[in-house]
Design a protein around this motif. Structure first.
Motif, PDB file in Angstrom:
ATOM      1  N   PRO A  91      38.908 -46.627  35.443  1.00  0.00           N
ATOM      2  CA  PRO A  91      37.881 -45.583  35.477  1.00  0.00           C
ATOM      3  C   PRO A  91      38.405 -44.305  34.827  1.00  0.00           C
ATOM      4  N   THR A 109      32.116 -39.907  36.150  1.00  0.00           N
ATOM      5  CA  THR A 109      33.043 -41.036  36.116  1.00  0.00           C
ATOM      6  C   THR A 109      32.428 -42.158  35.286  1.00  0.00           C
ATOM      7  N   VAL A 160      33.242 -46.216  33.880  1.00  0.00           N
ATOM      8  CA  VAL A 160      34.064 -47.379  34.230  1.00  0.00           C
ATOM      9  C   VAL A 160      33.997 -48.390  33.090  1.00  0.00           C
TER      10      VAL A 160
END
Length: 252
Positions: free
Chosen positions: A92, A105, A107
């Protein structure tokens, strides 16, 4: 992100502003810790780089579970390089806009399309599109291949492809078959510095629509500064060919 981690990231971003701050998030048992790292990029106001020794030191302290950096005077929207390196690191990535303070964030998806990906050297480039094709089409995997920016512009001497193809399991052949790697000489250099996958008469890609025009043969490649694409392999591309490489585990 835990509150005490976010606070540490914000303090670091403020201290490094107007440059990008960067660091790693590690796990030590049930605890998490943010480790700030020096930004060793040539232009730290535009990008970041964590030195290998700093990353290794963080690994010695705990398990790395995320990469963190700031976007000074910009949104937290990931750049193409952020997206590419998130995929390459398989971790991440946490992006903090500063001084706005928005945190985002991203990923890894584990499956970046082979076609239309933007060029990001070291993550989405001509070697990587070849490596990804081999993994998806034939299940072949390669060790991470480190390459410095600008290596393809060397005026002379053996290129990285010439230096590494045997160790990677390739051998030179004469007539290409589907799945062979075509290594070409592009630009003003005097050595082979660009590669693609020879697709023969079938431009189909695993899990992707790859409509192209022409009778073939076709080549999948990714030129500097351009999206990855399939082209007809002929004319100047054929003339620039210097190596035709076949993997020892080729599934012809």
């Amino acid at each position: 992100m835990l509150k005490h981690i976010l606070k540490a990231v914000q303090i670091h971003a403020a201290a490094e502003y107007p440059n990008e701050s960067c660091g790693v998030l590690i796990s030590i048992g049930r605890k998490q810790k943010y480790i700030p790292c020096p930004n060793t990029a040539t232009d730290p106001s535009e990008e970041f780089r964590i030195a290998p020794e700093d990353y290794a030191a963080a690994e010695d302290e705990g398990e790395v579970i995320g990469i963190v950096h700031s976007h000074p005077d910009a949104t937290s929207r990931p750049s193409p390089r952020d997206l590419a390196m998130c995929e390459a690191t398989e971790l991440p990535w946490h992006i903090l806009s500063w001084p706005e303070g928005d945190l985002r964030t991203i990923v890894p998806t584990g499956h970046t399309p082979l076609l239309g990906r933007p060029f990001v050297h070291g993550a989405w480039d001509c070697w990587q599109v070849c490596a990804d094709w081999y993994k998806r089409e034939w299940g072949l995997e390669f060790d991470a291949f480190k390459r410095e920016d600008g290596w393809w512009e060397q005026a002379e001497g053996p290129s990285l492809y010439e230096q590494a193809y045997e160790a990677a399991g390739f051998e030179r052949v004469g007539t290409p078959q589907r799945g062979d790697m075509i290594v070409m000489e592009v630009g003003r250099t005097k050595h082979p510095n660009h590669a693609g996958i020879y697709l023969g008469s079938d431009p189909a890609l695993p899990g992707e629509s790859s409509a192209v025009h022409g009778a073939g043969p076709f080549l999948l490649h990714h030129m500097y500064g351009k999206p990855s694409e399939i082209i007809v392999f002929g004319g100047p591309w054929h003339d620039r060919t210097r190596l035709i490489l076949r993997h020892k585990d080729a599934k012809h």
